[in-house]
Design an enzyme around this catalytic site. Structure first.
Site, PDB file in Angstrom:
ATOM      1  N   GLU A 158       0.956  -1.186   0.007  1.00 31.63           N
ATOM      2  CA  GLU A 158      -0.025   0.088  -0.096  1.00 31.63           C
ATOM      3  C   GLU A 158       0.871   1.407  -0.011  1.00 31.63           C
ATOM      4  O   GLU A 158       1.791   1.316   0.892  1.00 31.63           O
ATOM      5  CB  GLU A 158      -0.807   0.120   1.291  1.00 31.63           C
ATOM      6  CG  GLU A 158      -1.789   1.238   1.397  1.00 31.63           C
ATOM      7  CD  GLU A 158      -2.534   1.241   2.538  1.00 31.63           C
ATOM      8  OE1 GLU A 158      -2.533   0.351   3.498  1.00 31.63           O
ATOM      9  OE2 GLU A 158      -2.927   2.444   3.014  1.00 31.63           O
TER      10      GLU A 158
ATOM     11  N   LYS B 101     -21.323   9.155  -9.815  1.00 27.63           N
ATOM     12  CA  LYS B 101     -20.367  10.011 -11.025  1.00 27.63           C
ATOM     13  C   LYS B 101     -18.876   9.073 -10.985  1.00 27.63           C
ATOM     14  O   LYS B 101     -18.574   8.859 -10.075  1.00 27.63           O
ATOM     15  CB  LYS B 101     -20.138  11.492 -10.717  1.00 27.63           C
ATOM     16  CG  LYS B 101     -21.371  12.077 -10.510  1.00 27.63           C
ATOM     17  CD  LYS B 101     -22.260  11.854 -11.602  1.00 27.63           C
ATOM     18  CE  LYS B 101     -21.873  12.825 -12.715  1.00 27.63           C
ATOM     19  NZ  LYS B 101     -22.963  12.588 -13.886  1.00 27.63           N
TER      20      LYS B 101
ATOM     21  N   GLY C 194      -1.150   5.873  28.020  1.00 32.95           N
ATOM     22  CA  GLY C 194      -1.038   7.411  27.645  1.00 32.95           C
ATOM     23  C   GLY C 194       0.241   7.962  28.202  1.00 32.95           C
ATOM     24  O   GLY C 194       1.088   7.258  28.807  1.00 32.95           O
TER      25      GLY C 194
ATOM     26  N   CYS D 137      -1.187  -0.613  30.159  1.00 40.75           N
ATOM     27  CA  CYS D 137       0.164   0.455  30.667  1.00 40.75           C
ATOM     28  C   CYS D 137      -0.031   1.479  31.515  1.00 40.75           C
ATOM     29  O   CYS D 137       0.109   1.441  32.683  1.00 40.75           O
ATOM     30  CB  CYS D 137       0.535   0.840  29.142  1.00 40.75           C
ATOM     31  SG  CYS D 137       2.368   1.061  29.148  1.00 40.75           S
TER      32      CYS D 137
ATOM     33  N   GLN E 136      -0.244   1.498  35.557  1.00 39.69           N
ATOM     34  CA  GLN E 136       0.700   2.173  36.715  1.00 39.69           C
ATOM     35  C   GLN E 136      -0.191   2.924  37.553  1.00 39.69           C
ATOM     36  O   GLN E 136       0.078   3.085  38.649  1.00 39.69           O
ATOM     37  CB  GLN E 136       1.428   3.268  35.702  1.00 39.69           C
ATOM     38  CG  GLN E 136       2.531   2.314  35.029  1.00 39.69           C
ATOM     39  CD  GLN E 136       3.330   3.226  33.894  1.00 39.69           C
ATOM     40  OE1 GLN E 136       3.197   4.526  33.898  1.00 39.69           O
ATOM     41  NE2 GLN E 136       4.259   2.549  33.273  1.00 39.69           N
TER      42      GLN E 136
ATOM     43  N   HIS F 195       0.876  -3.993  26.216  1.00 43.07           N
ATOM     44  CA  HIS F 195      -0.573  -3.619  25.494  1.00 43.07           C
ATOM     45  C   HIS F 195      -1.038  -4.959  24.871  1.00 43.07           C
ATOM     46  O   HIS F 195      -0.704  -4.937  23.588  1.00 43.07           O
ATOM     47  CB  HIS F 195      -0.088  -2.599  24.397  1.00 43.07           C
ATOM     48  CG  HIS F 195       0.385  -1.235  24.851  1.00 43.07           C
ATOM     49  ND1 HIS F 195      -0.842  -0.325  25.029  1.00 43.07           N
ATOM     50  CD2 HIS F 195       1.370  -0.675  25.010  1.00 43.07           C
ATOM     51  CE1 HIS F 195      -0.139   0.750  25.716  1.00 43.07           C
ATOM     52  NE2 HIS F 195       1.232   0.688  25.656  1.00 43.07           N
TER      53      HIS F 195
ATOM     54  N   GLU G 146      -3.744  -5.241  23.646  1.00 39.42           N
ATOM     55  CA  GLU G 146      -4.595  -5.125  22.291  1.00 39.42           C
ATOM     56  C   GLU G 146      -3.829  -5.295  21.065  1.00 39.42           C
ATOM     57  O   GLU G 146      -4.474  -5.467  20.092  1.00 39.42           O
ATOM     58  CB  GLU G 146      -5.213  -3.337  22.533  1.00 39.42           C
ATOM     59  CG  GLU G 146      -4.259  -2.403  22.377  1.00 39.42           C
ATOM     60  CD  GLU G 146      -3.513  -2.116  23.631  1.00 39.42           C
ATOM     61  OE1 GLU G 146      -3.317  -2.865  24.660  1.00 39.42           O
ATOM     62  OE2 GLU G 146      -3.019  -0.805  23.742  1.00 39.42           O
TER      63      GLU G 146
HETATM   64  N1  GLN Z   1       3.633   6.909  30.184  1.00 38.99           N
HETATM   65  C1  GLN Z   1       3.885   5.662  30.365  1.00 38.99           C
HETATM   66  C2  GLN Z   1       5.314   5.095  30.247  1.00 38.99           C
HETATM   67  O1  GLN Z   1       6.221   5.676  29.697  1.00 38.99           O
HETATM   68  C3  GLN Z   1       2.960   4.402  29.943  1.00 38.99           C
HETATM   69  C4  GLN Z   1       2.945   4.407  28.381  1.00 38.99           C
HETATM   70  C5  GLN Z   1       1.798   3.854  27.864  1.00 38.99           C
HETATM   71  O2  GLN Z   1       0.658   3.798  28.513  1.00 38.99           O
HETATM   72  N2  GLN Z   1       2.021   3.244  26.772  1.00 38.99           N
HETATM   73  O3  GLN Z   1       5.768   4.147  30.996  1.00 38.99           O
END
Ligand code: GLN
Length: 553
Positions: free
Chosen positions: A145, A191, A366, A393, A397, A524, A526
């Site tokens: 792609e 079209k 995040g 993640c 924490q 992660h 996901e």
């Molecule tokens: N900010 C956190 C860290 O750097 C978590 C990172 C995240 O959620 N991907 O460890």
């Protein structure tokens, strides 16, 4: 050197962006794989970032981390989900990567004093990478792609490389253009002209498409297929309908109906090695789209949530898909609500007012300070009210910080990500990260990609995975501070997954006797959820959520 007999299908976009080239590429991959071929899907991103790791997810969508740790575009996530297997570094390239290699080589005098130019040097580096992907993956067909739209300045060199590949291997290279056919409200008629113009533009690069994928609101009719065929110089059978669909997982089924898979094989003069069997996929696609399935209400609590649903579903794409796969497996329909964590930071804010109506609460990954205190309040609410909670993640924490503050009594427990000299740095920067941060080395330097974890017997995690050793993908700089692990455990928190040496805490959870499902992962999960193989932790989270009785707020 090109791999002998290897086949390449380039997917390009016409008329406008956002018409779903990624889904078309993924679907072609699935249909060819179904016919018995090993396929690798390659994404070319024309931007100058060396990878997708430094981009803001609300602007560019999520960063998808490969098993190797390469930070890539979200399309790579769709590719892996449709193929049901891992892709490699060779399957991803940006202009930044290409130029970086060329410039590094120039600096090392490897071009023997020549003047370095876009043609041939940059073009040849692109070709080298395309061929490397073909060889490395031991596949028979590469579907590639090219990001952007025909006519962009940025992707012209990639199209030129593809043209040269076709010139050198006329039997082995095909082009598909994914184009949009508008139906203006004032006319009420579909079209074809913009697509004709896009194909003519492509012709001016010296490229003739073999297929046109006709994206449109309704299915393109025979009359318009004929019109496009004659004006674009493409066989009518090679014009493939791609009407709007309610779920992207229907796309390969529609393409199969329109004969796309067979048409590609016959254009490559390849035999069908195996009879196509899309039954499992069909069942899954129906389950995902089943609006009558009983609902399970999930709140995703995070920052950035004032940007609008459209942006958010891109920024958290893999999380949403992982939820959908597990819900479909359980015969449920997940309804997701974005809850802005900043709401909980307002004076007198009552989390119950916003959260009591949900059956599950999830805090995704995040970075940074914004919205943190609100997320911690939401987590406290989930813990105290026994609402199933899943932290990914940062979400793990913060779950540990909440526990340290409110159960252990360390009132100022926090992460050094937001307070450098904290009294109780329950989450602290990883040792190897300190130096990188002090030198402003942000690109591709986090703890990235797959690492193994051992799971403790008798825990939720172990019961979900049904095995002792797992491998999951990471993307973080901070970790649970080892100095607090004993205290936290004594206070009832269980670290059910750790690195093999026991040093890094990979999963935290509460025992089932205390909470129906309260679990966070440093990794992660996901990123490894697949349509036909949903992630066990998401499935257990949704199972717990499905049986949780909502309260009125
Ligand atoms: N900010 C956190 C860290 O750097 C978590 C990172 C995240 O959620 N991907 O460890």
């Amino acid at each position: 050197m090109a791999k002998e007999g290897h086949k390449y299908l380039f997917v390009l976009g016409g008329v406008m962006s956002g018409v779903g080239k990624g889904v078309v590429t993924s679907s072609i991959g699935l249909l060819l794989q179904q016919r018995g071929y090993t396929v690798n899907l390659v994404k070319i991103d024309p931007y100058l970032n060396v990878d997708a790791g430094t981009m803001n997810p609300t602007e560019h969508g999520e960063t998808f981390v490969l098993r190797s740790g390469l930070e890539t575009d979200q399309d790579m996530g769709n590719y892996e989900r449709f193929l049901g297997r891992d892709l490699t570094n060779e399957d991803y390239m940006t202009s930044g990567m290409v130029y970086q290699s060329v410039i590094n080589r120039e600096r090392a005098l490897e071009y023997g004093g020549k003047c370095i130019e876009a043609i041939p040097h940059v073009r040849d580096e692109i070709l080298r990478r395309i061929e490397a992907a073909a060889s490395y993956n031991d596949s028979k067909i590469s579907v590639i792609e090219i990001g952007g739209t025909i006519g962009d300045f940025q992707n012209a060199l990639f199209i030129e490389a593809a043209r040269v590949l076709k010139m050198n291997h006329p039997e082995d290279v095909l082009f598909a253009i994914v184009s949009y056919l508008p139906t203006p409200g004032t006319l009420g008629e579909m079209k074809t002209k913009p697509t004709q113009t896009a194909v003519r533009d492509l012709n001016s690069y010296g490229v003739q498409p073999d297929f046109i994928v006709a994206r449109s609101k309704e299915t393109i009719d025979e009359k318009r297929k004929e019109k496009l065929a004659i004006w674009c110089n493409v066989q009518k059978e090679s014009i493939i309908a791609a009407p709007d669909i309610s779920s992207i997982y229907e796309a390969p089924l529609n393409f199969e109906k329109d004969g796309f898979g067979d048409a590609i094989l016959s254009a490559f003069r390849l035999p069908e090695k195996r009879a196509v069997s899309l039954a499992a996929w069909k069942k899954f696609a129906a389950a995902v789209a089943d609006i009558k399935a009983p609902e399970v209400k999930i709140a995703i609590v995070g920052k950035y949530f004032d940007t609008g649903d459209f942006v958010l579903s891109d920024a958290y794409l893999s999380v949403i898909e992982a939820i959908k796969f597990s819900a479909a497996k359980l015969g449920r329909r997940a309804s997701i609500t974005w809850v802005n964590s900043k709401h909980f930071e307002k004076k007198g804010a009552r989390p119950a007012a916003l959260l009591a109506g949900f059956q599950g609460i999830l805090v995704p990954g995040g970075f940074g300070e914004s919205g943190i205190e609100g997320k911690i309040k939401a987590i406290q609410f989930a813990r105290e009210n026994k609402i199933p909670y899943f932290g990914l993640c940062y979400g793990m924490q913060l779950m540990v910080i909440e526990y340290a503050r409110n159960v252990l009594g360390l009132k100022d427990a926090t992460t050094t990500e937001i307070k450098k000299h904290a009294a109780h740095p329950v989450v602290d920067v990883m040792l190897e990260q300190k130096e990188k941060l002090s030198q402003n080395k942000y690109g591709g330097t986090m703890r990235l990609g797959a690492y193994p974890a051992y799971l403790k017997k008798g825990t939720l995690a172990r019961a979900a995975y049904k095995k002792e050793l797992v491998e999951e993908r990471h993307r973080h700089r901070y970790e649970i501070n080892g100095a607090y692990v004993k205290q936290l455990e004594d206070a009832g928190l269980v670290f059910s997954g750790t690195s093999p040496d026991g040093v890094l805490m990979e999963i935290a959870e509460l025992p089932r006797a205390k909470h129906p499902f309260m679990l966070g992962t440093q990794f992660h999960p996901e990123l490894k959820a697949r349509p036909l193989d949903p992630h066990p932790l998401f499935t257990e989270f949704l199972r717990a959520a499905s049986t949780h009785k909502r309260r009125r707020s």
